[in-house]
Design a protein around this motif. Structure first.
Motif, PDB file in Angstrom:
ATOM      1  N   VAL A 643      -3.273   0.669   5.385  1.00 43.13           N
ATOM      2  CA  VAL A 643      -3.096   2.143   5.740  1.00 43.13           C
ATOM      3  C   VAL A 643      -2.000   2.112   6.698  1.00 43.13           C
ATOM      4  O   VAL A 643      -1.956   1.694   7.836  1.00 43.13           O
ATOM      5  CB  VAL A 643      -4.301   2.821   6.300  1.00 43.13           C
ATOM      6  N   VAL A 644      -1.018   2.822   6.271  1.00 37.87           N
ATOM      7  CA  VAL A 644       0.381   3.050   7.011  1.00 37.87           C
ATOM      8  C   VAL A 644       0.559   4.522   7.070  1.00 37.87           C
ATOM      9  O   VAL A 644       1.248   5.083   6.087  1.00 37.87           O
ATOM     10  CB  VAL A 644       1.515   2.239   6.510  1.00 37.87           C
ATOM     11  N   THR A 645       0.325   5.397   8.387  1.00 39.60           N
ATOM     12  CA  THR A 645       0.315   6.649   8.151  1.00 39.60           C
ATOM     13  C   THR A 645       1.751   7.230   8.645  1.00 39.60           C
ATOM     14  O   THR A 645       2.778   6.364   8.619  1.00 39.60           O
ATOM     15  CB  THR A 645      -0.622   7.098   8.899  1.00 39.60           C
ATOM     16  N   SER A 646       1.801   8.448   8.113  1.00 36.50           N
ATOM     17  CA  SER A 646       3.202   9.150   8.625  1.00 36.50           C
ATOM     18  C   SER A 646       4.278   8.525   7.780  1.00 36.50           C
ATOM     19  O   SER A 646       5.305   8.010   8.436  1.00 36.50           O
ATOM     20  CB  SER A 646       3.681   9.307   9.935  1.00 36.50           C
ATOM     21  N   PRO A 647       4.354   8.612   6.502  1.00 38.04           N
ATOM     22  CA  PRO A 647       5.493   8.029   6.005  1.00 38.04           C
ATOM     23  C   PRO A 647       6.584   9.083   5.638  1.00 38.04           C
ATOM     24  O   PRO A 647       6.454  10.149   6.043  1.00 38.04           O
ATOM     25  CB  PRO A 647       4.821   7.929   4.249  1.00 38.04           C
ATOM     26  N   PRO A 648       7.767   8.646   5.703  1.00 31.98           N
ATOM     27  CA  PRO A 648       9.098   9.435   5.702  1.00 31.98           C
ATOM     28  C   PRO A 648       8.939  10.593   4.404  1.00 31.98           C
ATOM     29  O   PRO A 648       8.496   9.973   3.211  1.00 31.98           O
ATOM     30  CB  PRO A 648      10.111   8.581   5.665  1.00 31.98           C
ATOM     31  N   ARG A 649       9.513  11.778   4.685  1.00 32.25           N
ATOM     32  CA  ARG A 649       9.328  12.860   3.633  1.00 32.25           C
ATOM     33  C   ARG A 649      10.647  12.624   2.648  1.00 32.25           C
ATOM     34  O   ARG A 649      11.463  13.403   2.898  1.00 32.25           O
ATOM     35  CB  ARG A 649       8.961  14.218   4.280  1.00 32.25           C
ATOM     36  N   VAL A 650      10.493  11.541   2.081  1.00 36.38           N
ATOM     37  CA  VAL A 650      11.536  11.083   1.345  1.00 36.38           C
ATOM     38  C   VAL A 650      11.108  10.977  -0.077  1.00 36.38           C
ATOM     39  O   VAL A 650      10.400   9.747  -0.349  1.00 36.38           O
ATOM     40  CB  VAL A 650      12.361   9.907   1.737  1.00 36.38           C
ATOM     41  N   GLY A 651      11.585  11.594  -1.121  1.00 39.38           N
ATOM     42  CA  GLY A 651      11.194  11.476  -2.593  1.00 39.38           C
ATOM     43  C   GLY A 651       9.766  11.446  -2.584  1.00 39.38           C
ATOM     44  O   GLY A 651       9.057  12.367  -2.241  1.00 39.38           O
ATOM     45  N   VAL A 652       8.952  10.321  -3.528  1.00 39.80           N
ATOM     46  CA  VAL A 652       7.740  10.158  -3.649  1.00 39.80           C
ATOM     47  C   VAL A 652       7.132   9.562  -2.881  1.00 39.80           C
ATOM     48  O   VAL A 652       5.645   9.600  -2.749  1.00 39.80           O
ATOM     49  CB  VAL A 652       7.585   9.423  -5.075  1.00 39.80           C
ATOM     50  N   LEU A 653       7.613   8.812  -1.723  1.00 38.25           N
ATOM     51  CA  LEU A 653       6.999   8.175  -0.494  1.00 38.25           C
ATOM     52  C   LEU A 653       5.657   8.802   0.046  1.00 38.25           C
ATOM     53  O   LEU A 653       4.517   8.306   0.175  1.00 38.25           O
ATOM     54  CB  LEU A 653       7.888   7.679   0.428  1.00 38.25           C
ATOM     55  N   PRO A 654       5.742  10.186   0.353  1.00 38.55           N
ATOM     56  CA  PRO A 654       4.624  10.829   1.323  1.00 38.55           C
ATOM     57  C   PRO A 654       3.528  11.279   0.315  1.00 38.55           C
ATOM     58  O   PRO A 654       2.483  11.537   0.645  1.00 38.55           O
ATOM     59  CB  PRO A 654       5.127  11.994   1.692  1.00 38.55           C
ATOM     60  N   ARG A 655       3.679  11.107  -1.183  1.00 39.78           N
ATOM     61  CA  ARG A 655       2.614  11.595  -1.989  1.00 39.78           C
ATOM     62  C   ARG A 655       2.125  10.247  -3.123  1.00 39.78           C
ATOM     63  O   ARG A 655       1.827  10.536  -4.087  1.00 39.78           O
ATOM     64  CB  ARG A 655       3.208  12.748  -2.886  1.00 39.78           C
ATOM     65  N   SER A 656       2.635   9.186  -2.702  1.00 38.83           N
ATOM     66  CA  SER A 656       2.034   8.039  -3.554  1.00 38.83           C
ATOM     67  C   SER A 656       1.205   6.962  -2.821  1.00 38.83           C
ATOM     68  O   SER A 656       1.604   6.903  -1.604  1.00 38.83           O
ATOM     69  CB  SER A 656       3.539   7.654  -3.940  1.00 38.83           C
ATOM     70  N   ALA A 657       0.885   6.389  -3.449  1.00 43.03           N
ATOM     71  CA  ALA A 657       0.468   4.998  -3.258  1.00 43.03           C
ATOM     72  C   ALA A 657       1.155   3.905  -3.465  1.00 43.03           C
ATOM     73  O   ALA A 657       1.572   4.055  -4.618  1.00 43.03           O
ATOM     74  CB  ALA A 657      -1.022   4.512  -3.570  1.00 43.03           C
ATOM     75  N   LEU A 658       1.692   2.972  -2.637  1.00 40.74           N
ATOM     76  CA  LEU A 658       2.713   1.992  -3.061  1.00 40.74           C
ATOM     77  C   LEU A 658       2.436   0.783  -3.252  1.00 40.74           C
ATOM     78  O   LEU A 658       1.365   0.423  -2.628  1.00 40.74           O
ATOM     79  CB  LEU A 658       3.752   2.106  -1.996  1.00 40.74           C
TER      80      LEU A 658
END
Length: 834
Positions: A643-658
Motif C-alpha cells: 500500500v503506497v497512499t497518495s499517488p500523484p494525480r497524473v493519468g491513470v496512476l490514482p485510479r489503478s493498481a500498478l
C-alpha cells in the motif's frame, strides 16, 4: 410656481457657470457619464446577444409557426400534421464528423438541416456562397475554412473516404467560432430523434394539435411560447442581490469622486455664491444654485454617456460578436433599462453636489465674499455609531466564514465518503445564508468606514508629527480639509476593496482549477494514447520517437488476466463492484520519477508486488485479484501487495493498481494503452505537425504543460484598475488642495520657501491619501478572502500577494509621483495690489 421659477433661474446660472468653467464641468460630466456609457453599452449589447420576443423566435424557429420534435427522422409527418402544412428539417447538431485535412484527421461539429428551405431563414448566417442542397454538398464555418484552407468550390474528404463539395461558408448563431460542417439531413442518422420547423394552416388550433401529438410521443413548441414564455418560479435571489450590491458600491464610488471634483468648482465660485446672499438670497437659494450645477452636469454627462454608449454598441457590432462568441441578428434597444441607467446618472450628479451645496449654504456671506475657506478645527472625534457599524460588520463576517468553514468540512467529508479515489479533488461550499451574512458584514464595514473616514484622516494626520516639511504641511492640509480628503480616501478604499476581493476570487478559483486539473502525464512529457482510431504497434511508437526530442519512453497498459473474456483485469476485495481498480502494467523507472511516492512504489514494483493506493484494498500484505468477467468475485485469488497512499494525480496512476511489466507476465498479458515520452526539450511546431501527419490525428499526441493559470494577466489588470481609481481620487484632492492653498503658498514664498515646496506638498498629499485608502481597501477586500476560498473550492486560502503588494506599495508611490510631475513649482499670481 415660485419654486419652479427659482429652479429655472438656478439652471440658467448653472449653464452660464458651466460655459465659463468648461474644463471642470466636462470633468464632472465625464465622471457621471462614464458609468452611464458603460451601462448603456452593456444593456444594448447584452440584449443583442440575448434577444427576446419575435427576434428570439426568428433565431429559433425562423419563419415557422412551431417546432416539432419526433422520436425518429423516419417518421412520416404527412400522416400526423394537418393538411396544408409545410415543414423542413430544423437545424440540429447531432455530433461530430471526422475529416481528412493536411495529412491528419480531425473531428469537427456536424450541423444538419434543410438550410435551403425558407422556413430556416434567420437560424444561421451565410457568409459566402450558398447552403448545401444535395447529400454531396456541404458548407463550412469560417474557422474550419481557415484551418483547412477551404473555400466555395473546394473538395473535402471525410475520414471514411466520402468526398463533399464545399458550396459556401456559414456560421451558427451560438457557436460562430467553432469548426463546423453544414450538411443535408441525409448525412445524419435516420433513426435518431429529429426536429422539424412547421408552418401550419391558419385555422389549426395549436393547443389541440399539441395534445394530439404528445400522445404519439411527439412535442410541438409553438411560436407564441417562444415569444412570450410562461412565467417560471423565481430562483435564488443571491445573484441579483450581489449585482445590486455591486451597482450600489459603484454609484457610491462615483458620488464620492464626482463630489470631490464638484467641490473644486464650488470653492472656485465662493465669491459668486457670496454675492447671492449679499443681494438678498437665502441659504436655500445658494443650495439650489449648486444643486442645479450638479443636475446640469448630470444631464450633460448622462446624455452624452447614453448617446456614446448606444452608438458604440451599434457601430462595434462585429467586435462584440467576436468578444461574446454570439452573432447579433438584430437590435432591440432596452429603453426601460436605459432610462434606469440615465436616472442613476442623474441621481449621482445631484448626490455629488449635495455636500458642496450644504457647505456653500453654511458659509457666512462675509467669508464667502472674502474667499475664505472654513477649516475644521478642534479635537478630532470618531463617531461611535460608525465604530459600531465597523465592529458589527467584522463580527458578521467572522460568523459567516465560520459557517462556511463548517459547510466546507461537510462537503469534503461527503466527497471522500462517496469516492475515496477523488479525495484529492477539491470540494466547494456556498450556502446562501452564510454568504449573505459575509456580504452584509462587508457592507456594514464599508458603510462605517465611509462615515468615519474624515475623522480617521484627521486622527492619522495628527498622530504623524516628526516628518519632513512637505509631509507635515500635507498632513495638516488633509486634517483641516478632511471634508474633502475623507470622501476621496473613501472612494479609493472602495475601489481597492473591490480590486482586492476580485483578486482573491481569481487566485482561489485558479487554485481550485489547478487542484482539479488532471494532467495526462508528467509535466514536460509527451503522451500518446491508443484507442480504436490509433491501434498500438511498436513500429509506430518507434517512428513517433524519431520525430521528437525523446530521452526515454515508458509504456503503460492494462493487464488482462488469464482466462478472462473481458478486456480488463481488476484488483478487488472479492468483487469488481467493491473498490475495483484496473490492474495496470508500468515500468518502475517511470513511477520512480514521482518523488517520494514514486521511490516507494518503484521499490515495491521491483519486488514483484502490486501497488494499491488504498489501505482497505490490501489485507495481511495481499490483495485479491478478480477476473474481469467474474462480477461476483468467486474466483479471486490473493497476490502480494504494497500500500503506497497518495499517488500523484497524473493519468491513470490514482485510479489503478500498478504492477511491473515483468510481474504481469505471470498473470496474463498486458496491452499498451499509452506511451509517455520524456523529452529533452519542447518539440517545435514542425515536429508536432509531422507527428500529427504520421498518426493521422491532430490531437492524438499531447505535450503536458500542466494547468495554465490566468492569475498573472488578471493581476496586472486588477493592479491597473486599482491604480486608475487611486490616481483619479488623488488628482481630485490635490487639485482642490492646490486651489485652496494658493494664499498659503504665497505666504511661504514670501518668507523664502523654495519653489519645489509646492510640488513636494502635492506629492506628499497624494501619497498619504493613496496609502491610507489602499491599506483600508486591502483590509476590507481581504474579508472576502475566506469566502472566495469556500465558494470556488480552493484547497487552501490562496492570497493574491502580488496584487496586495502592488496596491499597498506601488500604487501609493504612483499616487505621489504623478502629482509631483504634473504640479507646477512656480506659483501663479494670487492677487494684484493697486
Amino acid at each position: 410656481m415660485k419654486l419652479l421659477n427659482d429652479w429655472v433661474l438656478a439652471l440658467r446660472l448653472a449653464r452660464r457657470t458651466a460655459r465659463r468653467t468648461l474644463g471642470r464641468t466636462l470633468l464632472i460630466a465625464a465622471l457621471v457619464g462614464l458609468p452611464v456609457l458603460a451601462g448603456s453599452w452593456f444593456s444594448v449589447v447584452h440584449r443583442g446577444t440575448h434577444p427576446t420576443g419575435e427576434l428570439l423566435a426568428r433565431t429559433v424557429l425562423g419563419s415557422a409557426d412551431a417546432q416539432l420534435t419526433v422520436p425518429s427522422a423516419r417518421t412520416d409527418l404527412r400522416g400526423v400534421l394537418p393538411s396544408g402544412s409545410q415543414y423542413a428539417r430544423a437545424k440540429s447538431m447531432p455530433g461530430d464528423i471526422e475529416l481528412r485535412g493536411s495529412g491528419a484527421a480531425l473531428n469537427v461539429g456536424l450541423v444538419i438541416g434543410d438550410f435551403t428551405n425558407a422556413l430556416l431563414a434567420g437560424t444561421f448566417r451565410l457568409d459566402t456562397g450558398r447552403m448545401p442542397a444535395k447529400p454531396s454538398e456541404v458548407a463550412v464555418s469560417p474557422a474550419l475554412a481557415d484551418h483547412l484552407g477551404l473555400h466555395s468550390g473546394s473538395a473535402m474528404t471525410a475520414a471514411n473516404g466520402t468526398r463533399y463539395q464545399v458550396v459556401g461558408v456559414a456560421r451558427t448563431l451560438d457557436f460562430p467560432k467553432a469548426r463546423q460542417v453544414f450538411a443535408t439531413p441525409a448525412v445524419g442518422d435516420p433513426d435518431a430523434q429529429a426536429e422539424y420547423l412547421v408552418d401550419l394552416p391558419s385555422a389549426v388550433d395549436t393547443g389541440v394539435l399539441a395534445d394530439k401529438l404528445s400522445k404519439q410521443g411527439m412535442t410541438l413548441e409553438i411560436r407564441a411560447s417562444v415569444i412570450d414564455p410562461p412565467v417560471t418560479p423565481r430562483g435564488p435571489v443571491g445573484g441579483a442581490a450581489a449585482r445590486v450590491l455591486i451597482v450600489g458600491f459603484g454609484v457610491l464610488e462615483l458620488v464620492l469622486l464626482a463630489g470631490t471634483a464638484f467641490a473644486v468648482v464650488a470653492r472656485r465660485q465662493t465669491r459668486e455664491l457670496g454675492l447671492v446672499t449679499a443681494v438678498g438670497g437665502t441659504s436655500a437659494d445658494v443650495r439650489r444654485v449648486v444643486l442645479a450645477q450638479g443636475l446640469y452636469a448630470g444631464l450633460l454627462g448622462a446624455g452624452f454617456g447614453l448617446g456614446i454608449g448606444v452608438l458604440t454598441a451599434l457601430i462595434g457590432k462585429s467586435w462584440w460578436e467576436d468578444a461574446t462568441s454570439t452573432l447579433i441578428t438584430g437590435w432591440q434597444i432596452p429603453w426601460l433599462q436605459l432610462l434606469g441607467v440615465v436616472a442613476v446618472g442623474l441621481v449621482a450628479g445631484l448626490a455629488s453636489a449635495l455636500v458642496p451645496a450644504i457647505g456653500a449654504a453654511r458659509r457666512p456671506p462675509l467669508a464667502a465674499l472674502a474667499g475664505r475657506f472654513a477649516a475644521v478645527v478642534g479635537a478630532v472625534r470618531l463617531r461611535r455609531l460608525a465604530l459600531v457599524l465597523v465592529v458589527a460588520g467584522l463580527v458578521l463576517s467572522v460568523i459567516g466564514n465560520i459557517q462556511l468553514a463548517a459547510a466546507l468540512d461537510t462537503a469534503r467529508e461527503q466527497r471522500a465518503a462517496a469516492d475515496p479515489a477523488q479525495i484529492s479533488r477539491v470540494a466547494s461550499a456556498s450556502p446562501t445564508l452564510p454568504v449573505a451574512v459575509v456580504v452584509a458584514g462587508i457592507t456594514l464595514v464599508i458603510a462605517g468606514l465611509v462615515w468615519m473616514l474624515p475623522a480617521l484622516v484627521g486622527k492619522v494626520a495628527g498622530s504623524l508629527r516628526n516628518l519632513p516639511l512637505s509631509l507635515r504641511l500635507a498632513l495638516r492640509d488633509a486634517s483641516r480639509h478632511r471634508h474633502r480628503t475623507g470622501p476621496v480616501t473613501a472612494a479609493i478604499m472602495i475601489a481597492v476593496a473591490g480590486t482586492t476581493a476580485l483578486a482573491f476570487a481569481v487566485v482561489n478559483q485558479a487554485a481550485a482549477k489547478a487542484q482539479n486539473y488532471e494532467p495526462a502525464g508528467r509535466i514536460g512529457d509527451a503522451v500518446l494514447q491508443f484507442d480504436g482510431d490509433i491501434p498500438y504497434s511498436a513500429q509506430l511508437v518507434d517512428r513517433v520517437q524519431r520525430l521528437l526530442p525523446v530521452e526515454h519512453r515508458y509504456e503503460l497498459g492494462t493487464v488482462v488476466l488469464n482466462g478472462t473474456k473481458e478486456t480488463d483485469g481488476y484488483v478487488a476485495n472479492g468483487s469488481v463492484y467493491s473498490s475495483g481498480y484496473s490492474l495496470t502494467a508500468v515500468d518502475p523507472a517511470y513511477v520512480a520519477r514521482f518523488l517520494d511516492w514514486g521511490r516507494r512504489a518503484a521499490a515495491a514494483l521491483r519486488q514483484g508486488k502490486v501497488v494499491v493506493p488504498l489501505a482497505t484494498m490490501a489485507h495481511d500484505g495481499k490483495v485479491r485479484l478478480a477476473r474481469g468477467d467474474d462480477l461476483d468475485g468467486k474466483s479471486t485469488f490473493p497476490y502480494p501487495a504494497a500500500v503506497v497512499t497518495s499517488p500523484p494525480r497524473v493519468g491513470v496512476l490514482p485510479r489503478s493498481a500498478l504492477i511491473s511489466a515483468d510481474a504481469a507476465k505471470s498473470l496474463g498479458t498486458a496491452s499498451v494503452d499509452e506511451v509517455h515520452f520524456s523529452l529533452r526539450e519542447q518539440p517545435s511546431a514542425a515536429q508536432l505537425a509531422a507527428v500529427a501527419r504520421l498518426l493521422g490525428h491532430e490531437d492524438a499526441l499531447k505535450v503536458e504543460h500542466g494547468y495554465q493559470s490566468p492569475v498573472r494577466k488578471a493581476s496586472i489588470g486588477l493592479l491597473l484598475a486599482g491604480l486608475a481609481a487611486t490616481l483619479l481620487g488623488v488628482a481630485m484632492s490635490v487639485a482642490l488642495s492646490m486651489s485652496e492653498g494658493r494664499a498659503d503658498f504665497a505666504t511661504l514664498a514670501a518668507v523664502g520657501a523654495p519653489p519645489r515646496l509646492r510640488r513636494g506638498l502635492a506629492a506628499a498629499q497624494g501619497w498619504f491619501l493613496g496609502q491610507l485608502g489602499c491599506l483600508l481597501g486591502v483590509a476590507v477586500g481581504a474579508l472576502y478572502g475566506f469566502t472566495a476560498h469556500t465558494v470556488v473550492g480552493s484547497p487552501t486560502v490562496a492570497v493574491p500577494w502580488a496584487v496586495i503588494a502592488g496596491v499597498a506599495v506601488l500604487v501609493p508611490l504612483f499616487a505621489a509621483g504623478v502629482p509631483y510631475v504634473l504640479t507646477r513649482s512656480r506659483l501663479e499670481l494670487v492677487r494684484r495690489a493697486d
